[in-house]
Design an enzyme around this catalytic site. Structure first.
Site, PDB file in Angstrom:
ATOM      1  N   LYS A 153      -9.478  -4.710 -12.897  1.00  0.00           N
ATOM      2  CA  LYS A 153      -9.030  -5.784 -11.998  1.00  0.00           C
ATOM      3  C   LYS A 153      -9.325  -5.418 -10.533  1.00  0.00           C
ATOM      4  O   LYS A 153      -9.826  -6.256  -9.776  1.00  0.00           O
ATOM      5  CB  LYS A 153      -7.530  -6.026 -12.206  1.00  0.00           C
ATOM      6  CG  LYS A 153      -6.944  -7.129 -11.359  1.00  0.00           C
ATOM      7  CD  LYS A 153      -5.677  -7.682 -11.962  1.00  0.00           C
ATOM      8  CE  LYS A 153      -4.463  -6.805 -11.779  1.00  0.00           C
ATOM      9  NZ  LYS A 153      -4.034  -6.684 -10.374  1.00  0.00           N
ATOM     10  N   SER A 154      -9.025  -4.194 -10.147  1.00  0.00           N
ATOM     11  CA  SER A 154      -9.242  -3.784  -8.752  1.00  0.00           C
ATOM     12  C   SER A 154     -10.720  -3.881  -8.387  1.00  0.00           C
ATOM     13  O   SER A 154     -11.090  -4.377  -7.318  1.00  0.00           O
ATOM     14  CB  SER A 154      -8.776  -2.340  -8.552  1.00  0.00           C
ATOM     15  OG  SER A 154      -7.393  -2.247  -8.744  1.00  0.00           O
ATOM     16  N   GLY A 167      -1.651 -10.222  -5.956  1.00  0.00           N
ATOM     17  CA  GLY A 167      -1.330  -9.444  -4.756  1.00  0.00           C
ATOM     18  C   GLY A 167      -2.579  -8.821  -4.152  1.00  0.00           C
ATOM     19  O   GLY A 167      -2.767  -8.823  -2.926  1.00  0.00           O
ATOM     20  N   SER A 196      -0.346   2.360  -0.121  1.00  0.00           N
ATOM     21  CA  SER A 196      -0.898   1.163  -0.754  1.00  0.00           C
ATOM     22  C   SER A 196      -2.406   1.063  -0.565  1.00  0.00           C
ATOM     23  O   SER A 196      -2.903   0.975   0.564  1.00  0.00           O
ATOM     24  CB  SER A 196      -0.227  -0.080  -0.162  1.00  0.00           C
ATOM     25  OG  SER A 196      -0.970  -1.228  -0.500  1.00  0.00           O
ATOM     26  N   ASP A 216       0.803   1.184 -11.734  1.00  0.00           N
ATOM     27  CA  ASP A 216       0.950  -0.013 -12.573  1.00  0.00           C
ATOM     28  C   ASP A 216       1.346   0.320 -14.010  1.00  0.00           C
ATOM     29  O   ASP A 216       1.533  -0.585 -14.830  1.00  0.00           O
ATOM     30  CB  ASP A 216      -0.370  -0.804 -12.577  1.00  0.00           C
ATOM     31  CG  ASP A 216      -0.645  -1.438 -11.220  1.00  0.00           C
ATOM     32  OD1 ASP A 216       0.331  -1.679 -10.468  1.00  0.00           O
ATOM     33  OD2 ASP A 216      -1.819  -1.685 -10.905  1.00  0.00           O
ATOM     34  N   LYS A 247       6.615  -5.229  -6.793  1.00  0.00           N
ATOM     35  CA  LYS A 247       5.409  -5.614  -7.562  1.00  0.00           C
ATOM     36  C   LYS A 247       5.590  -7.065  -8.037  1.00  0.00           C
ATOM     37  O   LYS A 247       6.413  -7.797  -7.513  1.00  0.00           O
ATOM     38  CB  LYS A 247       5.203  -4.644  -8.716  1.00  0.00           C
ATOM     39  CG  LYS A 247       4.834  -3.237  -8.262  1.00  0.00           C
ATOM     40  CD  LYS A 247       3.461  -3.200  -7.619  1.00  0.00           C
ATOM     41  CE  LYS A 247       3.104  -1.815  -7.128  1.00  0.00           C
ATOM     42  NZ  LYS A 247       1.877  -1.824  -6.324  1.00  0.00           N
ATOM     43  N   ARG A 304      10.060  -4.223 -10.867  1.00  0.00           N
ATOM     44  CA  ARG A 304       9.761  -3.598 -12.167  1.00  0.00           C
ATOM     45  C   ARG A 304      10.805  -2.586 -12.607  1.00  0.00           C
ATOM     46  O   ARG A 304      10.918  -2.321 -13.811  1.00  0.00           O
ATOM     47  CB  ARG A 304       8.366  -2.966 -12.143  1.00  0.00           C
ATOM     48  CG  ARG A 304       7.291  -4.022 -12.223  1.00  0.00           C
ATOM     49  CD  ARG A 304       5.900  -3.469 -12.368  1.00  0.00           C
ATOM     50  NE  ARG A 304       4.977  -4.587 -12.572  1.00  0.00           N
ATOM     51  CZ  ARG A 304       3.681  -4.552 -12.330  1.00  0.00           C
ATOM     52  NH1 ARG A 304       3.127  -3.442 -11.884  1.00  0.00           N
ATOM     53  NH2 ARG A 304       2.929  -5.611 -12.555  1.00  0.00           N
ATOM     54  N   ARG A 350       2.520  -7.259 -16.567  1.00  0.00           N
ATOM     55  CA  ARG A 350       2.662  -5.922 -17.162  1.00  0.00           C
ATOM     56  C   ARG A 350       4.019  -5.749 -17.857  1.00  0.00           C
ATOM     57  O   ARG A 350       4.128  -5.003 -18.818  1.00  0.00           O
ATOM     58  CB  ARG A 350       2.442  -4.844 -16.100  1.00  0.00           C
ATOM     59  CG  ARG A 350       1.029  -4.919 -15.520  1.00  0.00           C
ATOM     60  CD  ARG A 350       0.582  -3.649 -14.859  1.00  0.00           C
ATOM     61  NE  ARG A 350      -0.506  -3.914 -13.929  1.00  0.00           N
ATOM     62  CZ  ARG A 350      -1.787  -4.040 -14.268  1.00  0.00           C
ATOM     63  NH1 ARG A 350      -2.165  -3.905 -15.519  1.00  0.00           N
ATOM     64  NH2 ARG A 350      -2.711  -4.288 -13.355  1.00  0.00           N
TER      65      ARG A 350
HETATM   66  C1  S3P Z   1      -4.158  -2.363  -6.369  1.00  0.00           C
HETATM   67  C2  S3P Z   1      -3.289  -1.476  -5.779  1.00  0.00           C
HETATM   68  C3  S3P Z   1      -1.918  -1.281  -6.234  1.00  0.00           C
HETATM   69  C4  S3P Z   1      -1.686  -1.849  -7.626  1.00  0.00           C
HETATM   70  C5  S3P Z   1      -2.307  -3.195  -7.800  1.00  0.00           C
HETATM   71  C6  S3P Z   1      -3.800  -3.128  -7.563  1.00  0.00           C
HETATM   72  C7  S3P Z   1      -5.503  -2.523  -5.777  1.00  0.00           C
HETATM   73  O1  S3P Z   1      -1.053  -1.944  -5.339  1.00  0.00           O
HETATM   74  O2  S3P Z   1      -0.312  -1.892  -7.909  1.00  0.00           O
HETATM   75  O3  S3P Z   1      -2.083  -3.694  -9.100  1.00  0.00           O
HETATM   76  O4  S3P Z   1      -6.381  -3.105  -6.442  1.00  0.00           O
HETATM   77  O5  S3P Z   1      -5.699  -2.053  -4.655  1.00  0.00           O
HETATM   78  P1  S3P Z   1      -0.602  -1.244  -3.965  1.00  0.00           P
HETATM   79  O6  S3P Z   1      -1.810  -1.046  -3.152  1.00  0.00           O
HETATM   80  O7  S3P Z   1       0.342  -2.223  -3.310  1.00  0.00           O
HETATM   81  O8  S3P Z   1       0.071   0.020  -4.372  1.00  0.00           O
END
Ligand code: S3P
Length: 447
Positions: free
Chosen positions: A26-27, A99, A172, A325, A352, A356, A400
């Site tokens: 996903k990232s 997010g 983050s 996650d 989140k 969670r 999740r």
């Molecule tokens: C992500 C970073 C994480 C993670 C999210 C995906 C990303 O969040 O929890 O599901 O793709 O950069 P944070 O950066 O807020 O920790």
């Protein structure tokens, strides 16, 4: 972006042997679409995650003028507009539950001198955006939002945007990425300092797309990442590896089911993402990594797991960013372990997709497992075998939490229900179908 809710029960699963492949990361999917949209020429993407979150980012980028299409073979083609070349959208960008999508797009919108409107679902609208708003305002962008910097937001890009030296206040990767993406649009050098290693997909992809990045390591995992503004990005052909956070549900299931053997293929094993697999090993899991290779500048492997009764441990708090996650699934795996599993340093889990710590604690309690919910932690008292189950878990728009508790149902004595199966499409479309291929049974839950 709303989906119809559907309650589903996962029934106890017998030991199985199988092979599986999980959807794309996903990232990496969000980031590839965004960087493709900032590049002139055609970027192609194989294995893009076609989950609701990533599709929302694709729609947002289309509204800003990028051509983002999926061809008949499932390859995504992005023809972008160049750095700072996107246009004012005709409508509000609705990022749904995403997010990552919304925070990274704040960084992009900050670099365009017009106003972009961003909204999301009930879950996204309660999440804090101040963490991206503050550094982006320092760079010269202007934000208007609800109290606490929450969505809907209006972002007016800096004209010009100024480079920034920013030390991350929260661990983050989304904030780091938003500032680096904004840095593309600022003259000079923008630097982000992280105190602890966070996922580095943005840095890897920025380099692949031709941006000039300098990374200076410091003590105790501290890193200083500098990006030169106004680069000319070049299109890339990206093969997205399987998402380790999605693989975690399957590997966790296999690890905690004595007699099961499962191989999950093509899983990303970027060291900033593998904390959950290390934790399973610490709990006594039989895990092997084979055929380790590179895909899209990311390490990838096949992971084979053989089930056993795990033992409870104290998870090192400093490991949290590399498995942030995975705590919902770890919490349900811990319920099957022998003795307590202690998880601490997890304040971020409160903001989140759902809170969670509260969702996991409520779900475990509803299914007969003793749990202590702390302000920034969770202690799960494992039962050394199948936990009772029998309860229905409130998903609260958290994909999740939904998947974790279906895994708990498969590992339980009486099954576990969730009140909203649709939430899983956020990151793992086809989750229950894939598990059915391994012998799992799901049914409609009528209460
Ligand atoms: C992500 C970073 C994480 C993670 C999210 C995906 C990303 O969040 O929890 O599901 O793709 O950069 P944070 O950066 O807020 O920790």
């Amino acid at each position: 972006m709303n989906h119809p809710t559907r309650a589903v029960i996962a029934r106890p699963l017998a030991p199985f042997t199988g092979t599986a492949r999980v959807p794309g990361d996903k990232s990496i999917s969000h980031r590839t679409l965004i960087l493709g949209a900032l590049t002139v020429g055609e970027t192609t993407v194989e294995g893009l995650l076609e989950g609701d979150d990533v599709l929302a980012t694709a729609s947002a980028l289309r509204l800003m003028g990028a051509h983002v299409e999926r061809d008949a073979c499932g390859v995504w083609r992005i023809n972008g507009c160049g750095v700072s070349g996107l246009k004012e959208a005709d409508d509000v960008l609705d990022l749904g539950n995403a997010g990552t999508g919304v925070r990274l797009l704040c960084g992009v919108a900050a670099g365009h001198p017009f106003t972009t409107f961003l909204s999301g679902d009930r879950s996204l609208s309660r999440r804090p955006m101040g963490r991206v708003i503050e550094p982006l305002e320092e760079m010269g962008a202007r934000f208007l939002g609800r109290s606490g910097g929450r969505l809907p937001l209006a972002v007016t890009g800096g004209d010009p945007l100024l480079p920034l030296h920013h030390e991350l206040r929260v661990p983050s990767a989304q904030v780091k990425s938003a500032v680096l993406l904004a840095g593309l649009h600022a003259p000079g050098t923008t630097t982000v300092v992280e105190r602890t290693p966070l996922r580095d997909h943005t840095e890897r992809l920025l380099r692949a797309f031709g941006a000039s990045l300098e990374i200076v390591p410091g003590e105790n995992g501290r890193r200083s990442i500098s990006i030169a503004g106004h680069p000319e990005l070049v299109p890339v052909d990206v093969h997205v590896p399987g998402d380790p956070s999605s693989a975690a549900f399957l590997v966790g299931l296999g690890a905690a089911l004595p007699g099961a053997t499962l191989t999950v293929r093509h899983v990303g094993i970027n060291p900033t993402r593998t904390g959950f697999f290390e934790t399973l090993k610490d709990m006594g899991a039989n895990l092997t990594f084979t055929d380790c290779r590179e895909m899209a500048g990311e390490p990838v492997a096949d992971i084979t797991v053989e089930g056993t009764v795990l033992k409870g441990i104290e998870v090192p708090a400093e490991r949290a960013p590399s498995m942030i996650d995975e705590y919902p699934v770890l919490a349900v795996i811990a319920a099957t372990a022998e003795g307590p599993t202690v998880m601490r340093g997890l304040g971020e889990l409160r903001v989140k997709e759902s809170d969670r710590l509260a969702s996991a604690a409520a779900g475990l309690e509803a299914n007969g497992v003793r749990v202590d919910e702390e302000r920034t932690g969770l202690v799960v008292h494992g039962v050394a075998g199948r936990p009772p189950g029998g309860g229905c878990v409130t998903v609260d728009l958290d994909h999740r939490i939904a998947m974790a508790f279906l895994v708990m149902g498969l590992l339980s004595r009486d099954g576990v229900a969730i009140d909203d199966a649709g939430a899983m499409d956020t990151s793992f479309p086809g989750f229950t179908r894939l598990l059915e291929g391994l012998g799992a049974e799901f049914g409609e839950w009528t209460g």
